[in-house]
Design an enzyme around this catalytic site. Structure first.
Site, PDB file in Angstrom:
ATOM      1  N   HIS A  21      32.380 -75.759 -35.777  1.00 10.92           N
ATOM      2  CA  HIS A  21      31.175 -75.781 -36.610  1.00 10.92           C
ATOM      3  C   HIS A  21      30.601 -77.200 -36.581  1.00 10.92           C
ATOM      4  CE1 HIS A  21      32.089 -72.026 -39.274  1.00 10.92           C
ATOM      5  NE2 HIS A  21      32.443 -71.841 -38.007  1.00 10.92           N
ATOM      6  N   GLU A  72      29.705 -79.270 -38.910  1.00 17.10           N
ATOM      7  CA  GLU A  72      30.339 -80.204 -39.837  1.00 17.10           C
ATOM      8  C   GLU A  72      31.679 -80.687 -39.286  1.00 17.10           C
ATOM      9  OE1 GLU A  72      27.964 -77.166 -42.280  1.00 17.10           O
ATOM     10  OE2 GLU A  72      29.242 -77.142 -40.501  1.00 17.10           O
ATOM     11  N   CYS A 131      30.339 -73.703 -44.838  1.00 15.91           N
ATOM     12  CA  CYS A 131      31.235 -72.581 -45.115  1.00 15.91           C
ATOM     13  C   CYS A 131      32.513 -73.143 -45.748  1.00 15.91           C
ATOM     14  CB  CYS A 131      31.552 -71.830 -43.821  1.00 15.91           C
ATOM     15  SG  CYS A 131      32.681 -72.719 -42.716  1.00 15.91           S
ATOM     16  N   CYS A 137      34.417 -75.620 -43.535  1.00 21.39           N
ATOM     17  CA  CYS A 137      33.771 -76.920 -43.412  1.00 21.39           C
ATOM     18  C   CYS A 137      33.907 -77.725 -44.703  1.00 21.39           C
ATOM     19  CB  CYS A 137      32.313 -76.750 -43.012  1.00 21.39           C
ATOM     20  SG  CYS A 137      32.150 -76.074 -41.334  1.00 21.39           S
TER      21      CYS A 137
END
Length: 164
Positions: free
Chosen positions: A56, A58, A86, A89
């Protein structure tokens, strides 16, 4: 004349990264980690491009910052992200000791275009996480079974350990 860099500047950068990443076979997510001393590290979503479900934006920004800075913690840093992080993250930001998270679009905006993480948020918010993923402790029995605390005891007795 000095250029003043603001939260809005970094947040706009995360959105620019996300948009460019879509055109580079990535997901529509971008992130920027800015350290306390102003160093910035970009990250983009590469989940489908690399077949890595943890890639992801992040997480990739955190990984890049930590690698380039030679540290595993980012105290004083801010994570700017194009979309609400999410749970994975958010947990990554917590483990990295990031001080603040600032995001643009929220989870409902993401869900409206097919990125619905509601089931993951619900996993942590409700009292029945087994409905989504079975997680259980298994007791080890028998003479061949190592003591379950052996790794912790070994780590705790190591003079050269690095706490985190």
């Amino acid at each position: 004349m000095a250029v003043i860099v603001t939260d809005q500047t970094h947040l706009a950068r995360s959105i620019e990264l996300a948009t460019a990443n879509v055109l580079d076979s990535g997901g529509p997510f971008g992130a920027v980690i800015v350290t306390a001393d102003g160093q910035a590290f970009d990250g983009v979503n590469r989940v489908t491009a690399t077949n890595d479900p943890t890639a992801h934006a992040e997480v990739t920004a955190i990984r890049r910052a930590c690698t380039e800075l030679g540290t595993f913690e980012l105290s004083g840093a801010t994570l700017y992200t194009s979309c609400e992080p999410c749970p994975m993250c958010l947990a990554s930001a917590l483990w990295a000791r990031v001080d603040r998270v600032i995001f643009a679009a929220d989870r409902h905006d993401a869900a409206s275009v097919g990125f619905d993480d509601a089931v993951f948020y619900e996993y942590f918010e409700n009292n029945q996480p087994g409905d989504v993923l079975s997680v259980r402790k298994l007791e080890l029995d028998g003479p061949e079974s190592p003591p379950v605390l052996q790794p912790f005891n070994t780590w705790n007795s190591l003079q050269t350990r690095i706490g985190y």
